[in-house]
Design an enzyme around this catalytic site. Structure first.
Site, PDB file in Angstrom:
ATOM      1  N   ASP A   1       0.855  -1.188   0.000  1.00 16.73           N
ATOM      2  CA  ASP A   1       0.000   0.000   0.000  1.00 16.73           C
ATOM      3  C   ASP A   1       0.893   1.241   0.000  1.00 16.73           C
ATOM      4  O   ASP A   1       2.111   1.155   0.222  1.00 16.73           O
ATOM      5  CB  ASP A   1      -0.896  -0.018   1.240  1.00 16.73           C
ATOM      6  CG  ASP A   1      -2.063   0.952   1.147  1.00 16.73           C
ATOM      7  OD1 ASP A   1      -2.350   1.451   0.042  1.00 16.73           O
ATOM      8  OD2 ASP A   1      -2.700   1.201   2.193  1.00 16.73           O
TER       9      ASP A   1
ATOM     10  N   GLU B   1       2.570   4.635  -4.334  1.00 21.01           N
ATOM     11  CA  GLU B   1       2.562   5.484  -5.538  1.00 21.01           C
ATOM     12  C   GLU B   1       3.928   6.132  -5.829  1.00 21.01           C
ATOM     13  O   GLU B   1       4.210   6.333  -7.006  1.00 21.01           O
ATOM     14  CB  GLU B   1       1.471   6.559  -5.414  1.00 21.01           C
ATOM     15  CG  GLU B   1       0.064   6.026  -5.515  1.00 21.01           C
ATOM     16  CD  GLU B   1      -0.359   5.230  -4.278  1.00 21.01           C
ATOM     17  OE1 GLU B   1      -1.069   4.222  -4.438  1.00 21.01           O
ATOM     18  OE2 GLU B   1       0.067   5.593  -3.155  1.00 21.01           O
TER      19      GLU B   1
ATOM     20  N   ASP C   1      -8.788   3.350  -2.544  1.00 16.88           N
ATOM     21  CA  ASP C   1      -9.688   3.831  -1.502  1.00 16.88           C
ATOM     22  C   ASP C   1     -11.001   4.328  -2.094  1.00 16.88           C
ATOM     23  O   ASP C   1     -11.246   5.540  -2.223  1.00 16.88           O
ATOM     24  CB  ASP C   1      -9.007   4.938  -0.708  1.00 16.88           C
ATOM     25  CG  ASP C   1      -7.803   4.430   0.070  1.00 16.88           C
ATOM     26  OD1 ASP C   1      -7.685   3.196   0.233  1.00 16.88           O
ATOM     27  OD2 ASP C   1      -6.989   5.253   0.513  1.00 16.88           O
TER      28      ASP C   1
END
Length: 861
Positions: free
Chosen positions: A414, A417, A501
């Site tokens: 997670d 990015e 999300d």
């Protein structure tokens, strides 16, 4: 010609002249000092590279399976006709106009050129101010290219994007971004897959922009007849995939960027997660409730709260004092545990992960020196591993031993990015001038330092590569499982993907369908959305509808955020719990069918979740649907995505369709209103098509010892059969579901061909079993064939040419049973094949021996 002078003219790179050529490649010198290279990558793939006069380095081939092109042998011819050069293969011809440098591709199966440059400005360069320089000392140049976009053509693919399935009319950006919440027009999101498919009336071609900088696709927004794409720096490097069918384009893209490995079987089961399982006892309580309430489940996730102060590769000593004992206890009840791993490493002088990385220089570096770049994520002041370097990936991988030795079964990547809280969302990431690499183990021409502007989009891809390879190294022979929020083209080689999300909104339930279909068309077959929604407060009705739909998507996980309403399926009362349990049970019944679909995805890149026009090309109604999909070739899923709805309109393509649960038959193509009470999801199956169904286990571990399977078919109506009859087929693929032994022949595979005919008023089924390939032996003694929706008893049933007798003992179909290894090994049916007709249920059950030899079952009514 001066570069800046050409910026105002429409033909920016022409005229072009021959510089050199070889067996598969044509290189042309452009008038502005650059190079235009056209090469045959495969018989149906051409690669085009424009190298500006600033000579930026080539894109490092993180996404590509091979740096050299297809190994297959095929003829290539290069000719010059006075006005254009032509590079031809048996499947396509790429033409370059001498005056303008415009490229067009003629391809077999297409009536007009594809990927045809707009002659009003095929390639343009724009110097970019305000961005850091490259390692060559020059300033970045944004390069734009434009292709004709036919009227009425759809634009598909481009990975994970909000909004509807057809991307036409939008401007979409490739820059991995942590964003919450996201709306129908929010862009970009977490994944960057710069691959677009142009689809028109059953024909398709694809374009993959091989550039890891920030890229932008204008899909007919600026001009309705033009597909424009640009990159903020680097070379203009793209592949044209000629098709002409949608499956051919997707398969070839997976040749380019790789195919997903076969996942462990447990990863196909239902998975339970929440940000906020704070203690080991709370995790035990969730596991206990799942088993006590007979809700099948395979996986429980641990979010960031299992760590000690959010330090990655640690366990909180107070809240998770004995992780190994906890995970052993959960494993004894059939639960796997997947733990979150974030890339941010806490700056802490007593933290070994930080100290090791600092001493070895493995963190991303500041623009003004070799000190690590510092930011902030969950642990506070943070540094980030430099995953561009192979040595960093191996070092990071070794730290996974802390988790794997405790019994963790998979890794959840997670915040990769990567997200940085020191910049506001949704743009927060590392500074543009942060330095990465070089990777000393890449080919010589790719061993160079990168700025974050180039490394950003592949950061999550390479973090997932590190987690995947760590599991291979630390648990040899066991299939890895990685789940990643961020990625680039090729992420499917290392990780499953979830859509980040999302929110507990009906609109996000509806948006899940086009998102997952386009991810599948972009090479990412193993994808899903957080069932029930991550942010916000789910209602019982929304959770029920989302669970019903999620059960028929590739990745199936209930996940929600801290400080939201709890959304385990029992939180909304017995009625909602029962609805969700039924949907989850059907997920497990379908596991034999799903496993075949995942094998197909691993073998040839075929999506698990498909648009209707995948199997019904040219169907204009199917092309415009946003709220249905095909799970494989035979199941049509039509979710309910509006609150209070108890009916919905369903479109059924050509053929006869049978409702999976209701006594309803419909002949397509048709739009029809279908009842959809809260307790059921409209799902239709092709009449006569074989589905593979199994028993309902508490978890997939029970299936390792109970390999029973039903070859289930809803009988077609004799009145609707074509005069020549109808044929359907399916594979049955099996292995141990856990190891890599299938790669060396430890699998079992056979094909079932169902031929239906109507002769002299008799409905007839001829079901042919191919011989069983592979060395794996399924854990059963007999195979079951079930023909449903037949109210008359057969007049004839034979196996291998010999008539079978009807048994007086009712045969309960496998899929109505619970997993039971003792029943699977029952041998009397292998000795006494027989059949039974249940007049009340309208069903014929036939049981025959499980043998490796071919077989033939004949049933007549």
């Amino acid at each position: 010609m001066d570069h800046h002078d050409t910026a105002a003219t429409p033909y920016l790179i022409g005229p072009v002249e021959l510089e050199r050529q070889d067996e598969r490649r044509l290189v042309l010198a452009t008038a502005n000092g650059g190079e235009l290279e056209v090469s045959a990558w495969a018989p149906d793939v051409v690669r085009v590279r424009y190298i500006p006069s600033t000579r930026p380095p080539a894109t490092i081939g993180w996404a590509l399976m091979s740096p050299e092109g297809s190994p297959e042998s095929f003829p290539v011819e290069i000719t010059f006709g006075g006005e254009a050069w032509a590079l031809s293969t048996p499947r396509l011809t790429a033409r370059v106009d001498r005056r303008t440098g415009a490229v067009a591709v003629d391809a077999a199966g297409h009536p007009s050129p594809i990927a045809e440059d707009d002659p009003a400005g095929p390639i343009r360069e724009e110097p970019l101010a305000g961005l850091p320089g490259t390692d060559t000392g020059t300033h970045p140049v944004r390069i734009r290219a434009a292709k004709r976009l036919p009227p009425g053509a759809m634009c598909l693919g481009l990975g994970e994007k909000a909004g509807w399935m057809d991307r036409r009319g939008r401007v979409l950006e490739m820059w991995n971004t942590d964003v919450l919440p996201h709306l129908p027009d929010t862009d970009p999101l977490y994944q960057s897959i710069p691959f677009v498919i142009v689809y028109e009336r059953g024909r398709a071609w694809g374009l993959f922009l091989h550039n890891t900088h920030r890229t932008v696709f204008d899909l007919g927004s600026g001009r309705p007849d033009r597909l424009e794409f640009s990159a903020d720096a680097g070379q203009l490097d793209y592949f044209v995939l000629a098709g002409p069918t949608l499956p051919q384009v997707v398969s070839r893209f997976s040749d380019l960027t790789g195919r997903m490995p076969l996942p462990p079987r447990w990863a196909l089961g239902f998975q339970q997660s929440r940000w906020g399982y704070m203690t080991a006892d709370e995790v035990r309580e969730v596991a206990s409730e799942l088993r006590r309430r007979a809700i099948p489940c395979d996986v429980i996730y641990l979010d960031i709260d299992y760590m000690d102060g959010y330090r990655v590769f640690t366990w909180d000593p107070a809240r998770f004092p004995d992780p190994q004992a906890l995970l052993e206890e959960l494993r004894s009840h059939g639960f796997r545990v997947v733990t979150i791993v974030d890339p941010g490493v806490k700056i802490d002088e007593e933290y070994p992960v930080y100290l090791e990385g600092l001493e070895s220089g493995l963190f991303c570096r500041r623009a003004d020196g070799d000190r690590p770049f510092e930011g902030k994520v969950w642990p506070g002041p943070t540094v980030w591993p430099d995953f561009i370097r192979a040595e960093t990936r191996r070092w990071w991988g070794r730290w996974h031993r802390v988790l794997l030795d405790a019994g963790v079964s998979g890794i959840w990547n997670d915040m990769n990015e990567p997200a940085n809280f020191r910049h506001p969302l949704p743009t927060g990431t590392l500074d543009p001038g942060v330095r990465h690499g070089p990777d000393a183990e890449r080919p010589a021409e790719e061993r160079r330092e990168l700025l974050h502007t180039e490394a950003h989009n592949v950061y999550g891809l390479l973090m997932s590569k590190a987690a995947y390879e760590a599991q291979l190294a630390l648990r040899p022979g066991v299939r890895p499982f990685v789940l990643s929020r961020s990625g680039f083209a090729g992420i499917q080689r290392y990780a499953a993907v979830w859509t980040g999300d999302n929110s507990s909104w009906w609109e996000h339930l509806a948006m899940m369908v086009p998102q997952l279909i386009n991810l599948g068309l972009s090479g990412v077959a193993f994808a899903g959305a957080d069932t029930g929604g991550f942010a916000g407060h789910a209602t019982g009705e929304l959770l029920a509808r989302w669970t019903q739909a999620g059960a028929f998507t590739p990745f199936f996980r209930n996940h929600s955020a801290m400080n939201t309403r709890r959304q385990e399926v029992w939180q909304f009362g017995e009625h909602i719990e029962a609805i969700c349990r039924r949907a989850i049970e059907w997920r497990y019944r379908l596991l034999p069918y799903l496993y075949v679909l995942f094998w197909e995805a691993a073998s040839n890149g075929t999506p698990v979740m498909r648009p209707l026009f995948w199997h019904f090309p040219g169907d204009a109604s199917a092309e415009r649907l946003q709220d249905e999909w095909l799970l494989g070739a035979h199941l049509l899923v039509a979710p309910v995505t509006q609150p209070g709805a108890r009916h919905r309109t369903v479109y059924l393509p050509e053929g006869e369709w049978v409702h999976l649960w209701r006594p309803l038959r419909l002949l397509g193509p048709t739009h029809t209103a279908v009842e959809a009470e809260l307790s059921e999801l409209p799902v239709f199956v092709r009449a006569g098509a074989p589905l593979l169904l199994g028993p309902v286990p508490a978890h997939t571990g029970e299936l390792a010892r109970d390999g029973r399977v039903s070859v289930w078919m809803a009988a077609p109506s004799a009145a609707y059969l074509e005069p020549s009859g109808q044929d359907f087929w399916t594979w049955l693929y099996e292995d141990d579901g856990e190891s890599l032994a299938y790669q060396s022949g430890e699998f079992a595979r056979r094909r079932f061909d169902a031929a239906w005919s109507d002769g002299s008023g008799k409905l007839r089924l001829q079901l042919s079993f191919s011989g069983r390939d592979g060395r794996f032996r399924p854990a059963r003694e007999w195979l079951e064939v079930v023909v449903d929706r037949v109210w008359r008893a057969p007049t004839w049933v034979s196996w291998q040419g010999a008539e079978l007798s009807r048994t007086g003992e009712p045969l309960r179909p496998v899929f109505e049973d619970q997993a039971n290894p003792a029943a699977a090994s029952e041998s009397r049916w292998s000795a006494q094949p027989a059949w039974y007709h249940d007049a009340t249920a309208g069903r014929v059950v036939v049981r025959v021996p499980e043998r490796p030899e071919p077989g033939e079952l004949l049933v007549e009514w």
